[in-house]
Write a protein that holds these residues in place. Structure first.
Motif, PDB file in Angstrom:
ATOM      1  N   UNK A 255       0.658  -1.042  -0.073  1.00 41.93           N
ATOM      2  CA  UNK A 255      -0.114   0.029   0.086  1.00 41.93           C
ATOM      3  C   UNK A 255       0.799   1.337   0.015  1.00 41.93           C
ATOM      4  N   UNK A 256       1.978   1.240   0.889  1.00 36.71           N
ATOM      5  CA  UNK A 256       2.880   2.512   0.853  1.00 36.71           C
ATOM      6  C   UNK A 256       3.621   2.655  -0.272  1.00 36.71           C
ATOM      7  N   UNK A 257       4.046   1.521  -0.998  1.00 33.70           N
ATOM      8  CA  UNK A 257       4.456   1.595  -2.265  1.00 33.70           C
ATOM      9  C   UNK A 257       3.900   2.045  -3.360  1.00 33.70           C
ATOM     10  N   UNK A 258       2.672   2.050  -3.399  1.00 35.37           N
ATOM     11  CA  UNK A 258       1.720   2.339  -4.398  1.00 35.37           C
ATOM     12  C   UNK A 258       0.910   3.954  -4.046  1.00 35.37           C
ATOM     13  N   UNK A 259       1.112   4.123  -2.864  1.00 29.18           N
ATOM     14  CA  UNK A 259       0.263   5.409  -2.356  1.00 29.18           C
ATOM     15  C   UNK A 259       0.859   6.736  -3.130  1.00 29.18           C
TER      16      UNK A 259
END
Length: 237
Positions: free
Chosen positions: A212-216
Motif C-alpha cells: 500500500x505504501x509503495x503505491x500510495x
C-alpha cells in the motif's frame, strides 16, 4: 466555359485582376513557427515534431522556415522560450523563497503537461532564448535570496529542472500508453497492490508488507515530496 469571357485577352485580364485582389500569404515569422510547433505537439505529440511537419501546418515548404531556424534544435529553443514567457514569477522574497521555488517549478510542470512530451525539448540543451534565460535568472535570484551559496544554487537549478522535465516526460509517456489497450503493464493502484501482495513472501517480504505504501500518493503528491526533499536539503549544506 460558362461565365468566362470568350476572348483570350479578356480571360487573361480577368486572371490578373483576380491575382491582384487575392489576399497575400502571411509572412513566416518566429511567432508563427512557434505557434505551429505547439499545435503539432498538442495534437500529435512531441515525436511528430519536425521542420517538415511545422511547415505543413503553416501551408508552406521547409525552405521557407530557414530564414528563422537552422535545425530542429532551434524549434526546441523556441518552444521552451514560449512556455517560459507564460510563467508568472515573483520578486525574490527571503522569507518565502521555498514556496516561491516550489510554485515556479509547479508552473513549469503544468506548462510541460499541456504539450505531451515537450519537456524533451528542455533536456540536454543550454537555453539561449531570452525568455528562458530570464526565468533562469529569476529562479537563481530566488535561491540566492534564500541564503543559498551561489555554486550550490547553480547546481540546484540543474537538479530541479532535470527532475521536473523527467517527471513531465514520464507523465506524458504514461498517458500515451494508456490510449493503447494492448499496453497492459500500465496498471492502476489496486492492481499493483494485488500483484505485489501475491509475490513470494520469502523473496519479497518488504514489497508484500508495504504494498500500500509503495503505491500510495498521486503523481503530483510525489512531485511535491521530491521537490521538497531537494529544496529543504539546500539549507543543510
Amino acid at each position: 466555359m460558362t461565365g468566362m469571357p470568350s476572348d483570350p485577352r479578356r480571360r487573361r485580364a480577368a486572371r490578373h485582376a483576380g491575382a491582384a485582389t487575392a489576399s497575400p500569404k502571411k509572412p513566416i515569422t518566429v511567432d508563427r513557427i512557434t505557434d505551429a510547433a505547439l499545435q503539432v505537439v498538442a495534437t500529435e505529440g512531441y515525436d511528430a515534431l519536425t521542420i517538415r511537419r511545422v511547415a505543413a501546418v503553416l501551408g508552406t515548404g521547409p525552405s521557407s522556415l530557414y530564414a528563422h531556424i537552422v535545425t530542429k534544435d532551434d524549434i526546441d529553443d523556441l518552444l521552451v522560450g514560449r512556455l517560459c514567457a507564460e510563467l508568472v514569477l515573483p520578486e525574490p522574497d527571503p522569507a518565502r523563497w521555498r514556496t516561491q521555488i516550489l510554485d515556479a517549478y509547479t508552473q513549469i510542470r503544468d506548462q510541460y503537461l499541456k504539450y505531451p512530451g515537450v519537456s524533451r525539448a528542455a533536456l540536454g540543451m543550454v537555453p539561449t532564448n531570452l525568455d528562458a534565460l530570464r526565468v533562469r535568472e529569476r529562479l537563481f535570484a530566488i535561491l540566492l535570496a534564500g541564503g543559498i551559496e551561489p555554486r550550490t544554487a547553480a547546481w540546484a537549478l540543474d537538479a530541479l529542472s532535470l527532475y521536473v522535465s523527467a517527471y513531465a516526460l514520464e507523465q506524458s509517456l504514461v498517458q500515451q500508453r494508456r490510449k493503447h489497450p494492448d499496453d497492459e503493464w500500465v496498471l492502476g493502484r489496486e492492481e499493483l497492490v494485488s500483484r505485489f501482495s501475491a509475490l513470494p513472501a520469502e523473496t519479497f517480504p518488504q514489497t508484500r508488507r508495504y504494498a500500500a505504501e509503495l503505491t500510495s500518493g498521486s503523481g503530483h503528491d510525489r512531485f511535491e515530496f521530491t521537490l521538497g526533499l531537494l529544496i529543504d536539503n539546500l539549507t543543510r549544506r
